[in-house]
Design an enzyme around this catalytic site. Sequence first.
Site, mmCIF file in Angstrom:
data_model
loop_
_atom_site.group_PDB
_atom_site.id
_atom_site.type_symbol
_atom_site.label_atom_id
_atom_site.label_comp_id
_atom_site.label_asym_id
_atom_site.label_seq_id
_atom_site.Cartn_x
_atom_site.Cartn_y
_atom_site.Cartn_z
ATOM 1 N NE ARG A 1 -36.067 -37.862 -21.741
ATOM 2 C CZ ARG A 1 -34.583 -38.103 -21.568
ATOM 3 N NH1 ARG A 1 -34.005 -37.788 -20.528
ATOM 4 N NH2 ARG A 1 -33.783 -38.938 -22.290
ATOM 5 C CB SER B 1 -35.142 -41.577 -20.794
ATOM 6 O OG SER B 1 -34.426 -41.605 -19.603
ATOM 7 C CB SER B 2 -31.550 -46.048 -20.294
ATOM 8 O OG SER B 2 -31.451 -46.262 -21.690
ATOM 9 C CD GLU C 1 -31.531 -35.707 -20.569
ATOM 10 O OE1 GLU C 1 -30.976 -36.803 -20.823
ATOM 11 O OE2 GLU C 1 -31.104 -34.761 -19.697
ATOM 12 C CB THR D 1 -30.715 -37.128 -15.960
ATOM 13 O OG1 THR D 1 -29.671 -37.131 -16.921
ATOM 14 C CG2 THR D 1 -31.840 -36.927 -17.017
ATOM 15 C CG ASP E 1 -30.545 -39.152 -23.847
ATOM 16 O OD1 ASP E 1 -29.418 -39.511 -23.848
ATOM 17 O OD2 ASP E 1 -31.195 -39.125 -22.686
ATOM 18 N N GLY F 1 -26.766 -44.299 -14.929
ATOM 19 C CA GLY F 1 -25.912 -45.029 -15.701
ATOM 20 C C GLY F 1 -26.082 -45.083 -17.197
ATOM 21 N N GLY F 2 -26.634 -44.267 -17.579
ATOM 22 C CA GLY F 2 -26.970 -44.115 -19.013
ATOM 23 C C GLY F 2 -27.851 -45.156 -19.701
ATOM 24 C CB THR G 1 -28.974 -40.373 -14.502
ATOM 25 O OG1 THR G 1 -28.915 -39.916 -15.984
ATOM 26 C CG2 THR G 1 -30.147 -40.233 -14.102
#
Length: 605
Positions: free
Chosen positions: A113, A488-489, A460, A434, A463, A511-512, A416
Amino acid sequence: MLPLRTITLSLLLAACASAPSHFNYSPLPQQPEAASGYQEKTGWATRQYAVAAANPLATDAGRQVLAAGGSAIDAAVAVQMVLGLVEPQSSGIGGGAFLLYFDGKAVSAYDGRETAPAAVDDKLFIGADGKPMAFNDAVVGGRSVGVPGAVAMLEMAHREQGKLPWGELFAPAIRLAEQGFAVSPRLYTLLKSDPFLKQDPVAAAYFYQPDGQPWPVGHILKNQPYAEVLKAIARQGNRALQQGSIAQAIVAKVQGHAANPGKLTLADLAAYQPQKRDALCSDYRAASRDYRLCGFPPPSSGMIAVGQILGILANTPAASLPLDQGADGKPLPSPQWLHLYTEASRLAFADRAKYVGDPDFVQPPGGSWHSMLAPAYLTSRAKLITDNSMKTAQPGQPGVLTTALGVAAAQPEYGTSHISIIDRNGHALSMTTTIEAQFGARQMVNPSGKGTGGFLLNNELTDFNFAPNDSSGLPTANRVEPGKRPRSSMSPTLVFDKASGQVLISGGSPGGALIIHYTAKTLYGMLNWGMNAQQAINLPNFGATGAPTMLEEKRFPASTVDWLKAHQHEVRETDMTSGLQAIGRTADGFFGGADPRREGVVMGE
């Protein structure tokens, strides 16, 4: 048509003085994908191994790596580098990723990340008027760019789990970048609709024609600058992005944006470290069988939310509700089941908004993230579900809190891509990757300044919560802090048979925030309704992150909408473009599925 002759890595990377290669890559002659809209797919059966990715050229690169004896990790490196070329709107070397890996004995979680630069503070996205910036005002430019981590993470994972030499794995992407690939329908569609990308001169020169229109579908697009960057990474590893001319070009791009500069420095790039975390696993029982679900821990909220939704549903009558049948004869969830699912979702997202953040900055409730998945806690949360929608849920108290945290307001999440791989040794990989919004920060880096092309940078940092505190003044878990990883999701998931420990499913989606719902839908379909991977992926999408109940547009009958509205749901029918990839184990091999809403395919032997 791309040429079909093979080429060895020793020829391809002669300038790199590489040792001769035994991995020979031959590109597909063309992309066998038609429209960017919904296209029926029936799934793919394989016997020895399988690769599922969002573009046929990327899937094929991974397949060829596995055919050459590579590991799932090796294949993932090749797939990611090709995705960064052919699907640049979603992921790439300028972004980050979460990789979940089963080596036959244990599950590891490799965290790539992005991190916030050292010079930022929690007011990063607060405007001159003291209010949070508009989302796109924050995204476009250098302000939103975090320190990239995907390559560093893949390098760590390859060092521990790779079989083929690192440099060989870049051959497919280098070959395609130099000789060209056909612009896909999806890439064309997104280029045509994006209002910001052409504002960047480097991106405009590469993606668009002189008249400002994107290159048409089928146009052969070459990217020599990207090929040169990949050659450097093949030789030097992630060090090529952390120092030297490429790093300097990244920093210059971020800091040099005229209207919205960022604070990324060479020191930030040099200091980045991927992390290896313990996977977050929980038990799940469905259709009289016991499973072990493993996903990514924070800073991802994915496994916690998916596990909570499924766990809360298990304490409701959901399992007794049969599937309905649409007018087309295809299965779809009943309105009664959707009510229970979306109520469980609201409860999970309320907890997510309060508790989940980078574990290096935020303590989990009760001292463990498992407290949020504890059976007794999920049972208590399920009791809050009634016959009518609660609309807005409140966070629960899964453990004794050591720090008072505020509840973050909802904000957009995008972007993503997802990769699922199971190799011939039964080692399994689930990786979600992503650059956040489509085309990230809309900033393309061409380190040499020669030719057209390069790679895109992430956005990023958006987010993070734009407002550092909630309405009562309490700090939020996901506020901006130097060196922090944004929540993050992303929900890369591996499913195991609890009794034998055998891996059964690898899956995930872009897809967020809706990644959580897409992944949960697929798992529920496979585990509870006995569907194969493609059947579960094909189900209509649905979910709730707050008050509205979201249904995929034109996929549910009016009777479903009417029933939900009669039970106090605020129904919103909308485009829910998942990009699911999943591979399931069968009696004689594997069966993989790819989302009909995007261009992915599954390949293997």
